[in-house]
Design an enzyme around this catalytic site. Structure first.
Site, PDB file in Angstrom:
ATOM      1  N   ASP A  21      54.407 124.274  87.479  1.00  0.00           N
ATOM      2  CA  ASP A  21      53.672 124.519  88.708  1.00  0.00           C
ATOM      3  C   ASP A  21      53.156 123.174  89.226  1.00  0.00           C
ATOM      4  O   ASP A  21      53.131 122.186  88.479  1.00  0.00           O
ATOM      5  CB  ASP A  21      52.516 125.480  88.418  1.00  0.00           C
ATOM      6  CG  ASP A  21      51.605 125.671  89.608  1.00  0.00           C
ATOM      7  OD1 ASP A  21      52.111 125.996  90.701  1.00  0.00           O
ATOM      8  OD2 ASP A  21      50.385 125.462  89.455  1.00  0.00           O
ATOM      9  N   ARG A  22      52.763 123.117  90.489  1.00  0.00           N
ATOM     10  CA  ARG A  22      52.259 121.857  91.038  1.00  0.00           C
ATOM     11  C   ARG A  22      50.730 121.812  91.058  1.00  0.00           C
ATOM     12  O   ARG A  22      50.116 121.193  90.198  1.00  0.00           O
ATOM     13  CB  ARG A  22      52.806 121.638  92.465  1.00  0.00           C
ATOM     14  CG  ARG A  22      52.691 120.187  92.937  1.00  0.00           C
ATOM     15  CD  ARG A  22      52.949 120.050  94.438  1.00  0.00           C
ATOM     16  NE  ARG A  22      51.735 120.326  95.209  1.00  0.00           N
ATOM     17  CZ  ARG A  22      51.644 120.217  96.535  1.00  0.00           C
ATOM     18  NH1 ARG A  22      52.710 119.871  97.236  1.00  0.00           N
ATOM     19  NH2 ARG A  22      50.508 120.471  97.158  1.00  0.00           N
ATOM     20  N   ASP A  23      50.113 122.492  92.024  1.00  0.00           N
ATOM     21  CA  ASP A  23      48.659 122.380  92.221  1.00  0.00           C
ATOM     22  C   ASP A  23      47.890 122.939  91.028  1.00  0.00           C
ATOM     23  O   ASP A  23      48.052 124.091  90.633  1.00  0.00           O
ATOM     24  CB  ASP A  23      48.248 123.114  93.497  1.00  0.00           C
ATOM     25  CG  ASP A  23      48.948 122.554  94.729  1.00  0.00           C
ATOM     26  OD1 ASP A  23      48.950 121.329  94.893  1.00  0.00           O
ATOM     27  OD2 ASP A  23      49.509 123.346  95.511  1.00  0.00           O
TER      28      ASP A  23
ATOM     29  N   ASN B 145      54.535 127.322  95.173  1.00  0.00           N
ATOM     30  CA  ASN B 145      54.285 127.973  96.459  1.00  0.00           C
ATOM     31  C   ASN B 145      53.500 127.017  97.347  1.00  0.00           C
ATOM     32  O   ASN B 145      52.485 126.457  96.913  1.00  0.00           O
ATOM     33  CB  ASN B 145      53.464 129.250  96.276  1.00  0.00           C
ATOM     34  CG  ASN B 145      54.228 130.341  95.554  1.00  0.00           C
ATOM     35  OD1 ASN B 145      55.453 130.309  95.501  1.00  0.00           O
ATOM     36  ND2 ASN B 145      53.496 131.307  95.008  1.00  0.00           N
ATOM     37  N   GLN B 146      53.960 126.831  98.577  1.00  0.00           N
ATOM     38  CA  GLN B 146      53.252 125.982  99.528  1.00  0.00           C
ATOM     39  C   GLN B 146      53.092 126.714 100.868  1.00  0.00           C
ATOM     40  O   GLN B 146      53.743 126.398 101.859  1.00  0.00           O
ATOM     41  CB  GLN B 146      53.992 124.645  99.703  1.00  0.00           C
ATOM     42  CG  GLN B 146      53.958 123.742  98.488  1.00  0.00           C
ATOM     43  CD  GLN B 146      52.542 123.371  98.090  1.00  0.00           C
ATOM     44  OE1 GLN B 146      51.716 123.038  98.940  1.00  0.00           O
ATOM     45  NE2 GLN B 146      52.234 123.448  96.803  1.00  0.00           N
TER      46      GLN B 146
ATOM     47  N   HIS C 278      56.612 130.024 102.423  1.00  0.00           N
ATOM     48  CA  HIS C 278      56.195 131.290 103.017  1.00  0.00           C
ATOM     49  C   HIS C 278      54.759 131.660 102.674  1.00  0.00           C
ATOM     50  O   HIS C 278      54.165 131.109 101.752  1.00  0.00           O
ATOM     51  CB  HIS C 278      57.132 132.418 102.581  1.00  0.00           C
ATOM     52  CG  HIS C 278      58.565 132.161 102.893  1.00  0.00           C
ATOM     53  ND1 HIS C 278      59.511 131.937 101.919  1.00  0.00           N
ATOM     54  CD2 HIS C 278      59.233 132.067 104.071  1.00  0.00           C
ATOM     55  CE1 HIS C 278      60.688 131.736 102.480  1.00  0.00           C
ATOM     56  NE2 HIS C 278      60.541 131.795 103.786  1.00  0.00           N
TER      57      HIS C 278
ATOM     58  N   CYS D 112      59.243 138.258 100.088  1.00  0.00           N
ATOM     59  CA  CYS D 112      59.866 136.955  99.884  1.00  0.00           C
ATOM     60  C   CYS D 112      60.419 136.871  98.458  1.00  0.00           C
ATOM     61  O   CYS D 112      59.720 137.176  97.493  1.00  0.00           O
ATOM     62  CB  CYS D 112      58.842 135.842 100.118  1.00  0.00           C
ATOM     63  SG  CYS D 112      59.461 134.208  99.729  1.00  0.00           S
TER      64      CYS D 112
ATOM     65  N   ARG E 278      58.995 133.122  96.731  1.00  0.00           N
ATOM     66  CA  ARG E 278      57.579 132.890  96.459  1.00  0.00           C
ATOM     67  C   ARG E 278      57.179 133.507  95.117  1.00  0.00           C
ATOM     68  O   ARG E 278      57.409 134.683  94.860  1.00  0.00           O
ATOM     69  CB  ARG E 278      56.724 133.484  97.588  1.00  0.00           C
ATOM     70  CG  ARG E 278      55.224 133.331  97.357  1.00  0.00           C
ATOM     71  CD  ARG E 278      54.413 133.945  98.490  1.00  0.00           C
ATOM     72  NE  ARG E 278      53.007 133.991  98.116  1.00  0.00           N
ATOM     73  CZ  ARG E 278      52.169 132.971  98.233  1.00  0.00           C
ATOM     74  NH1 ARG E 278      52.602 131.830  98.755  1.00  0.00           N
ATOM     75  NH2 ARG E 278      50.914 133.074  97.865  1.00  0.00           N
ATOM     76  N   LYS E 279      56.602 132.688  94.248  1.00  0.00           N
ATOM     77  CA  LYS E 279      56.099 133.223  92.984  1.00  0.00           C
ATOM     78  C   LYS E 279      55.078 134.329  93.257  1.00  0.00           C
ATOM     79  O   LYS E 279      54.288 134.190  94.186  1.00  0.00           O
ATOM     80  CB  LYS E 279      55.444 132.100  92.157  1.00  0.00           C
ATOM     81  CG  LYS E 279      56.403 131.012  91.704  1.00  0.00           C
ATOM     82  CD  LYS E 279      55.729 129.957  90.823  1.00  0.00           C
ATOM     83  CE  LYS E 279      54.714 129.124  91.567  1.00  0.00           C
ATOM     84  NZ  LYS E 279      54.154 128.024  90.748  1.00  0.00           N
TER      85      LYS E 279
END
Length: 436
Positions: free
Chosen positions: A254-256, A297-298, A337, A354, A357-358
């Site tokens: 994951d990123r954030d 997810n962004q 999304h 979607c 999207r996780k």
């Protein structure tokens, strides 16, 4: 398919090994010349028609391989009386090609790749030239390639440029698939550089030149240190395991809140800041049997807070910061999304579910198809129960970091297999390394 090997290198940095008695491509690696190791991989990919471009001590190569029959190939030779760079010899190559795309290899590269995948990419994109590109541990002093979202090369970024900007870690590895018409661009046997004098010009003309991105093993072994490192990689089986002929294991990140400090929805590049020990954690993945892919997810895009280009710039900053200290990501996927608003740029009335999207697994499935990943043998690491649910949906192993939201989002009633105070602690547990 034919292969052309640029085998005219002198190898001054390998003089302590070659004793100036053999050219660089004939340097011994665990009892076999580098060129012979290249031939073995070519044969594994069904390529037995090989053209050697020789120069310095070229007789050593010619005497060793002869007509190629002892090695199960057909060998031809083009001998340069003086160095012609990486493309000047194309003038002589024209009459030896069979009219089909050919594989070009630099003679100081150790590799093992699934060439069929690369060729399918070349053919699908109707590319004039396809370059094998990948991230490396030192992008700051490497020649970089700038590509668009489809892999089309936009330009080359020389390592001599003053890089006061963020950039993607995307390096030209020295393996190519070229259409034979490339050779027609060399009108006389003069010294020419393939990248500068040929490819840069056709790209500027709008011709289709693509970068094929892969985590497979391709390394320049032109120094003693790199030769010694390559020997260890051969003995451990690491090189062969990384070939996409074989199923890969991946650590999805994951990123954030996992890679960068959690600050809610990040839409401005100055808000991005790496978490502590992330670089060391990713370096451990890079040297392990797992590949490393970010899935994030962004929804800032669908919310109208920033554009996809803005998100890409943030990711360039992330890759630059990681590369500065020797770490890299094999790839990155993000979903723009929003669960309610969708993606207005595509469809203002977007309301359907979607699939990227996780906790949906579209991003993981895309990566799995691209890199032949065994999801059941892979891990997903994140800071939320959504990340854990995503892993469960995909059949992956799961790990929670106690940074970012630390699993307190409360969206799903799930438990991870592994937890850790940081990404570094989690990665050590996954790869079987003891934490201090």
């Amino acid at each position: 398919m034919q292969a052309v090997i640029m085998a005219g290198g002198r190898g001054t940095r390998l003089a302590t090994i070659t004793k100036n008695e053999v050219p660089k491509p004939m340097v011994d690696i665990l009892g076999k010349p580098l060129l012979e190791r290249q031939i073995e991989i070519l044969k594994k990919n069904g390529i037995t028609d090989v053209i050697f471009i020789i120069g310095y001590l070229g007789n050593v190569i010619r005497n060793y391989f002869g007509n190629g029959s002892k090695f199960g190939i057909t060998a031809q030779y083009i001998e340069e009386n003086e160095p012609l760079g990486t493309a000047g010899s194309f003038y002589f190559l024209k009459n030896k090609l069979d009219g089909e795309p050919f594989f070009l290899i630099f003679g100081d590269v150790l590799f093992d790749i699934d060439l069929g995948r690369m060729f399918d990419f070349h053919r699908k994109n109707r590319s004039l030239a396809t370059l094998f590109v990948h991230p490396n541990s030192h992008p700051f002093d490497s020649d970089l390639v700038e590509v668009d979202s489809e892999g089309k090369i936009l330009k080359f970024d020389s390592k001599h440029n003053m890089r006061n900007y963020w950039y993607k870690n995307c390096v030209n590895a020295g393996l190519y698939i070229l259409n034979p018409e490339i050779c027609n661009l060399v009108s006389n046997p003069a010294k020419k550089d393939l990248e500068k004098d040929i490819l840069s010009k056709v790209i500027a003309e709008g011709r289709d030149v693509f970068g094929y991105k892969s985590p497979e093993y391709v390394k320049d072994v032109g120094t003693v240190e790199r030769i010694n490192s390559a020997k260890k990689d051969i003995e451990s089986g690491f090189i062969e395991k990384r070939s996409l002929r074989n199923k890969q294991k991946c650590i999805f990140l994951d990123r954030d809140g996992t890679l960068n400090v959690y600050k809610g929805l990040i839409s401005k590049i100055e808000e991005f800041e790496l978490e502590k020990d992330v670089v060391e954690a990713i370096k451990k993945i890079n040297s392990s049997e797992w590949i490393c892919v970010v899935v994030t997810n962004q929804p800032v895009v669908a919310r109208g807070m920033c554009s996809i280009d803005d998100v890409n710039e943030i990711h360039k900053k992330m890759e630059t910061l990681l590369g500065k200290d020797g770490a890299y990501l094999d790839d990155m996927f993000f979903c723009p999304h929003h669960p309610d608003k969708g993606f207005p740029e595509e469809n203002p009335a977007y309301k359907i579910k979607c699939h990227c999207r996780k906790p949906a697994i579209g991003m993981l499935e895309t990566a799995a198809e691209k890199y032949n990943i065994d999801l059941n043998a892979s891990w997903i690491v994140g800071d939320t129960t959504m990340d854990i649910q995503t892993g469960l949906n995909a059949g992956c192993h799961t790990a929670l970091v106690m940074t970012g939201e630390a699993g307190k989002d409360g969206k799903f009633n799930v438990k991870p297999e592994v937890t850790g105070s940081s990404l570094l602690e989690v990665v050590k547990k996954i790869i079987g390394e003891k934490n201090d």
